[in-house]
Design a protein around this motif. Structure first.
Motif, PDB file in Angstrom:
ATOM      1  N   LYS A 201       4.387  -5.539  -0.037  1.00 49.85           N
ATOM      2  CA  LYS A 201       3.572  -4.527  -1.028  1.00 49.85           C
ATOM      3  C   LYS A 201       4.329  -3.871  -2.038  1.00 49.85           C
ATOM      4  N   GLY A 202       3.584  -3.713  -3.151  1.00 46.38           N
ATOM      5  CA  GLY A 202       4.434  -2.928  -4.248  1.00 46.38           C
ATOM      6  C   GLY A 202       3.804  -2.125  -4.889  1.00 46.38           C
TER       7      GLY A 202
ATOM      8  N   ARG B 204       1.259  -5.700 -12.542  1.00 46.84           N
ATOM      9  CA  ARG B 204       2.785  -5.007 -12.595  1.00 46.84           C
ATOM     10  C   ARG B 204       2.717  -4.612 -11.108  1.00 46.84           C
ATOM     11  N   ALA B 205       1.683  -4.246 -10.436  1.00 42.48           N
ATOM     12  CA  ALA B 205       1.626  -3.920  -8.951  1.00 42.48           C
ATOM     13  C   ALA B 205       2.046  -5.275  -8.143  1.00 42.48           C
TER      14      ALA B 205
ATOM     15  N   ALA C 199       5.233  -6.401  -5.817  1.00 42.27           N
ATOM     16  CA  ALA C 199       5.131  -6.776  -4.253  1.00 42.27           C
ATOM     17  C   ALA C 199       6.272  -8.230  -4.095  1.00 42.27           C
ATOM     18  N   LYS C 200       5.893  -8.858  -5.248  1.00 46.75           N
ATOM     19  CA  LYS C 200       6.929 -10.243  -5.240  1.00 46.75           C
ATOM     20  C   LYS C 200       8.310  -9.912  -5.414  1.00 46.75           C
ATOM     21  N   THR C 201       8.816  -8.972  -5.820  1.00 47.69           N
ATOM     22  CA  THR C 201      10.092  -8.668  -6.137  1.00 47.69           C
ATOM     23  C   THR C 201      10.620  -7.833  -5.071  1.00 47.69           C
ATOM     24  N   ALA C 202       9.713  -7.355  -4.168  1.00 54.68           N
ATOM     25  CA  ALA C 202      10.101  -6.385  -3.003  1.00 54.68           C
ATOM     26  C   ALA C 202      10.689  -7.201  -1.830  1.00 54.68           C
TER      27      ALA C 202
ATOM     28  N   ILE D 193       7.637 -20.184  -4.615  1.00 56.33           N
ATOM     29  CA  ILE D 193       6.420 -19.578  -4.477  1.00 56.33           C
ATOM     30  C   ILE D 193       5.272 -20.565  -4.595  1.00 56.33           C
ATOM     31  N   ILE D 194       4.524 -20.667  -3.552  1.00 61.34           N
ATOM     32  CA  ILE D 194       3.267 -21.574  -3.696  1.00 61.34           C
ATOM     33  C   ILE D 194       1.948 -20.664  -3.902  1.00 61.34           C
TER      34      ILE D 194
END
Length: 409
Positions: A90-91, A109-110, A114-117, A126-127
């Protein structure tokens, strides 16, 4: 025919290609279908022989094209295997602007946060980033917050990754078959789009796709993907068990499994006798259907218990009222649902593809769930010319489009 979509399912024991289009009533109209059986191009969901796999792809595509006056040059292709990993993340972001209205850029952005967290290993790519829910301030279970007003936006997502080498080999096989890959899609996710109902996804359900090389798992709660995983034991293991115990060829073992196999011993008939040729000679043996069922049940029991263990470590089964849906070729074994019900302790049904027209009799079978789901995925997701490199470019735009289309009836 620019509106047609092709789903290509490259499995361990066969390649399936289905040509179709999504009609206005959300039914998939199947225009053509083809398949090619093979045994040594893919192992446990990963390509091990590009030449053999390419030949099987070409054959399946040509078979599918016979019913359609069109040359296929692009496909949505499925991927599975032990190299697949998944995680929830989650982001959160603060909403900018005087009006505090949530925009498309805020969604991006949200989701990006979440991806960079989470840390993605260098050998993984990433698929999918599948939205689970958005939270605006303290309001949860929002599917599409665009246009809402709030001060804080939180994105909850399910991230699926795969080995870079496995993805590249999959794409290379398609390219050698002169096919452009529109997108690589997780196989059990594709299967869920064709075999599960909207009510099942919202109530909570498990889809078990029992293929040739892997048994793939995907769990839905509240309409979103909660968990996904894979077991590297599946239909080919059952075939190998039969061949080993009965000392017969793999081809004959597969035939016995398909034609006479029963997944639960109690449903087999001791009086039914089966002739089994012994490999490497002219001798034959005679066994009962019940003896064959003992071999099959042992392995199916293992598959179901491994799946149950994986699921319950992440999602309680009693929180999934819609139970288990079985798909994939091995789900057709007599007694499969009964055995699963006894092990999982929840309702179990066989998941034939739904909302199909056209060549319905040919493809309305569990083994076509992935290919048909790939068509539905292709119809629900569009490709934006973002200028970014990589086959999964424009992923955030697809996330927003997914919610706009998938959850709108």
């Amino acid at each position: 025919m620019d509106d047609i979509i092709v789903g290509l399912d490259i499995g361990t024991t066969k390649v399936c290609a289905v040509i179709g289009e999504l009609k206005e009533d959300r039914t998939i109209n199947v225009l053509g279908a083809g398949s090619c059986s093979y045994t040594d191009g893919v192992k446990k969901g990963a390509i091990v022989d590009i030449k053999r796999t390419t030949e099987a792809i070409v054959y399946a595509i040509e078979e599918a094209e016979k019913s359609v006056d069109v040359s296929i040059d692009s496909v949505y292709v499925g991927i599975a295997g032990a190299h697949i990993n998944s995680m929830n993340s989650k982001g959160a972001i603060a909403i900018k602007g005087a009006s505090n209205e949530i925009t498309s850029d805020d969604l991006d952005r949200a989701v990006d946060n979440a991806k960079t967290a989470v840390q993605i290993p260098a050998h993984q790519e990433i698929i999918h980033i599948l939205p689970r829910e958005f939270v605006v301030d303290e309001q949860r279970e929002i599917s599409n917050p665009k246009g809402m007003v709030g001060s804080r936006l939180e994105a909850h997502v399910h991230i699926i990754t795969g080995a870079v080498t496995a993805i590249k080999n999959l794409m290379k096989s398609c390219e050698m078959a002169k096919l452009n890959v529109e997108e690589v899609v997780l196989q059990q996710y594709a299967s869920s789009l064709s075999a599960l109902t909207e009510d099942e996804r919202r109530l909570g359900v498990v889809l078990l796709d029992i293929g040739g090389g892997t048994t793939d798992i995907i769990v839905y709660k509240n309409g979103h993907v909660e968990f996904s995983s894979s077991i590297d034991i599946a239909g080919s293991n059952i075939t190998n068990d039969i061949a080993f115990v009965l000392k017969t060829s793999t081809d004959k073992a597969e035939e016995l499994k398909v034609n006479d196999g029963v997944a639960q011993i109690d449903l087999a008939d001791e009086q039914i006798k089966i002739e089994v040729p012994i490999a490497g000679g002219e001798k034959t043996d005679t066994i009962s259907q019940k003896y064959l069922a003992e071999i099959i049940e042992s392995r199916m029991d293992e598959i179901f218990r491994l799946a149950k263990n994986k699921i319950e470590k992440n999602v309680p089964l009693n929180s999934l009222p819609a139970g288990i849906v079985l798909t994939g070729g091995s789900s057709l074994l007599k007694g499969c649902t009964e055995l699963a019900e006894g092990i999982f302790g929840v309702p179990v049904r066989t998941g034939n593809p739904i909302q199909i027209s056209g060549l319905k009799e040919q493809v309305c079978k569990p083994q076509y769930s992935t290919a048909l789901g790939l068509i539905r995925y292709g119809a629900l997701n569009y490709r934006e010319p973002t200028g970014k490199s990589g086959w999964f470019s424009g992923i955030f735009e697809k996330i927003k489009n997914f919610f706009a289309k998938f959850f709108t009836d």
